[in-house]
Scaffold this motif. Structure first.
Motif, mmCIF file in Angstrom:
data_model
loop_
_atom_site.group_PDB
_atom_site.id
_atom_site.type_symbol
_atom_site.label_atom_id
_atom_site.label_comp_id
_atom_site.label_asym_id
_atom_site.label_seq_id
_atom_site.Cartn_x
_atom_site.Cartn_y
_atom_site.Cartn_z
ATOM 1 N N VAL A 17 86.375 -75.721 11.990
ATOM 2 C CA VAL A 17 85.209 -75.254 11.971
ATOM 3 C C VAL A 17 84.639 -73.798 12.164
ATOM 4 O O VAL A 17 85.104 -72.969 13.090
ATOM 5 C CB VAL A 17 84.145 -76.139 12.834
ATOM 6 C CG1 VAL A 17 82.297 -75.583 12.938
ATOM 7 C CG2 VAL A 17 85.016 -77.785 12.718
ATOM 8 N N LYS A 18 84.155 -72.934 11.532
ATOM 9 C CA LYS A 18 84.193 -71.811 11.027
ATOM 10 C C LYS A 18 82.722 -71.345 11.449
ATOM 11 O O LYS A 18 81.739 -72.273 11.044
ATOM 12 C CB LYS A 18 84.427 -70.359 10.511
ATOM 13 C CG LYS A 18 85.743 -70.961 10.301
ATOM 14 C CD LYS A 18 86.219 -70.241 9.121
ATOM 15 C CE LYS A 18 88.259 -69.687 8.782
ATOM 16 N NZ LYS A 18 88.529 -69.494 7.716
ATOM 17 N N ASP A 19 82.219 -70.174 12.069
ATOM 18 C CA ASP A 19 80.889 -69.516 12.499
ATOM 19 C C ASP A 19 79.921 -69.303 10.913
ATOM 20 O O ASP A 19 81.213 -68.173 10.081
ATOM 21 C CB ASP A 19 80.665 -68.318 13.274
ATOM 22 C CG ASP A 19 79.472 -68.559 13.896
ATOM 23 O OD1 ASP A 19 78.370 -68.061 13.099
ATOM 24 O OD2 ASP A 19 79.371 -68.149 15.009
ATOM 25 N N SER A 20 79.302 -69.102 10.560
ATOM 26 C CA SER A 20 78.695 -69.748 8.996
ATOM 27 C C SER A 20 78.238 -68.206 9.194
ATOM 28 O O SER A 20 78.088 -66.980 8.611
ATOM 29 C CB SER A 20 77.882 -70.131 8.317
ATOM 30 O OG SER A 20 76.165 -70.180 9.550
ATOM 31 N N THR A 25 86.641 -69.538 13.863
ATOM 32 C CA THR A 25 86.507 -70.208 14.402
ATOM 33 C C THR A 25 85.749 -70.252 15.516
ATOM 34 O O THR A 25 84.785 -69.490 15.959
ATOM 35 C CB THR A 25 87.452 -70.399 15.260
ATOM 36 O OG1 THR A 25 89.092 -70.178 14.607
ATOM 37 C CG2 THR A 25 87.910 -71.910 15.521
ATOM 38 N N TYR A 26 84.692 -72.097 15.033
ATOM 39 C CA TYR A 26 83.423 -72.000 15.833
ATOM 40 C C TYR A 26 83.569 -71.758 17.049
ATOM 41 O O TYR A 26 84.310 -73.181 17.905
ATOM 42 C CB TYR A 26 82.557 -72.765 15.019
ATOM 43 C CG TYR A 26 81.021 -73.096 15.764
ATOM 44 C CD1 TYR A 26 80.517 -72.585 15.319
ATOM 45 C CD2 TYR A 26 80.909 -73.901 16.993
ATOM 46 C CE1 TYR A 26 78.838 -73.542 15.607
ATOM 47 C CE2 TYR A 26 80.118 -74.307 17.036
ATOM 48 C CZ TYR A 26 78.817 -74.106 16.864
ATOM 49 O OH TYR A 26 77.865 -74.223 17.723
ATOM 50 N N LEU A 60 75.309 -76.145 12.255
ATOM 51 C CA LEU A 60 75.755 -75.600 13.947
ATOM 52 C C LEU A 60 75.274 -74.609 14.509
ATOM 53 O O LEU A 60 75.920 -73.253 15.356
ATOM 54 C CB LEU A 60 77.076 -75.183 13.292
ATOM 55 C CG LEU A 60 78.011 -75.794 12.719
ATOM 56 C CD1 LEU A 60 78.985 -74.962 12.357
ATOM 57 C CD2 LEU A 60 78.320 -77.566 13.713
#
Length: 305
Positions: A17-20, A25-26, A60
């Motif tokens: 999952v990545k930070d938009s 990486t989140y 998120l």
């Protein structure tokens, strides 16, 4: 239902999952010491050791508020209405407080409005809260304690004067899981302790009938209620198998060895997190995720390590 049929493959697709905003990486949950979780109304709800409640939406984005002065031990988010129920501590010692929050109303400090506070104490001997369940109709709520007692609330759970509770004692060991089942006018409460499984008929007020379903219980986090398509069965994970229960007795079991750590139901899937010692010779075994698909009355297992 059919017995377990194994099909081994690569489970679902996995991705980091990545930070938009940063495309990195989140990691916004990295510093939160999470103690409990729930979900509903399009968000994940988390409680932590510092008394905070966090909301994580589909984008998120995290929001939070301070629910307790010390810590949060349990959270339960309603799926169809804005009611959140929490258990935590505002002072040292075993003095758990149950709080009911209306997420659509805001108090003077900008936090969700707390509609009710109940001190969860039976008699003169406080006991830690070990389980929490709330019915979706918001008229039934129950709290399980480490000493085997259960507090059963009836009526509008958001108001003190419209919802009273009574104490039920169904077993002599710690309550590890709870679940409500309603079919027509019949309502039942499933209760599992470390040693036993019970069903409690709730159809007639003050005449709750307790039935022993099994003389074997399960650890905490190893029980879950299935969805309506699987007849709202109570599912329990133990070392040798996963067991299904109706209010009047035990149903089929899916036999497979291994320590079960967490059971969770998601749509048509029963997700089992556990340790698969046989497939990994290293000490402590290996974490395994099993997804049991439940459609048309058949149970098939899809497994990944």
């Amino acid at each position: 239902m059919a017995f377990l049929q194994w099909r081994r493959f690569n489970f679902f697709d996995k991705e980091v999952v990545k930070d938009s905003e940063t495309n990195q990486t989140y990691d916004k949950l990295k510093e939160i010491h999470i103690t409990c979780s729930s979900s509903g109304r399009g968000q994940i709800v988390l409680g932590d050791v510092e008394g905070n409640v966090f909301f994580l939406n589909r984008q998120l984005v995290i929001t939070s508020f301070r629910a307790y002065k010390l810590s949060v031990s349990h959270v339960e988010q309603m799926r169809q209405n804005p009611i959140l129920v929490t258990v935590g501590a505002d002072e040292p010692g075993i003095n758990p407080l149950l709080k009911v929050w209306n997420l659509d109303k805001i108090d003077g400090s900008g936090n969700p409005y707390c509609t009710r506070i109940v001190r969860v104490v039976v008699g003169l001997s406080p006991s830690p809260v070990t389980a929490l369940a709330v019915h979706e109709n918001s008229s039934l709520m129950t709290v399980g304690l480490d000493d085997g007692n259960i507090l059963l609330f009836r009526g509008d759970i958001t108001r003190d004067r419209h919802s009273k509770y009574k104490v039920l004692h169904v077993g002599g060991t710690s309550v590890t899981g709870l679940g409500f089942r309603t079919a027509g006018r019949q309502s039942f409460l499933f209760v599992v302790t470390t040693d036993e499984v019970f069903s409690v008929s709730l159809s007639v007020k003050d005449k709750e009938n307790v039935v022993l379903l099994d003389s074997h219980g399960c650890p905490a986090h190893c029980s879950v209620l299935s969805d309506a398509k699987q007849d709202n069965q109570f599912v329990i994970g133990r070392q040798d198998a996963v067991y299904f229960y109706q209010p009047d007795g035990r149903g089929p079991c899916l036999a497979f060895e291994g320590e079960k750590l967490i059971l969770h139901w998601f749509r048509g899937y029963l997700v089992v997190v556990g340790k698969d010692n046989k497939s990994n010779p290293r000490p402590g075994g290996m974490m395994a995720f099993m997804c049991i698909t439940c459609h048309t009355g058949l149970l098939n297992s899809d497994k990944v390590f």
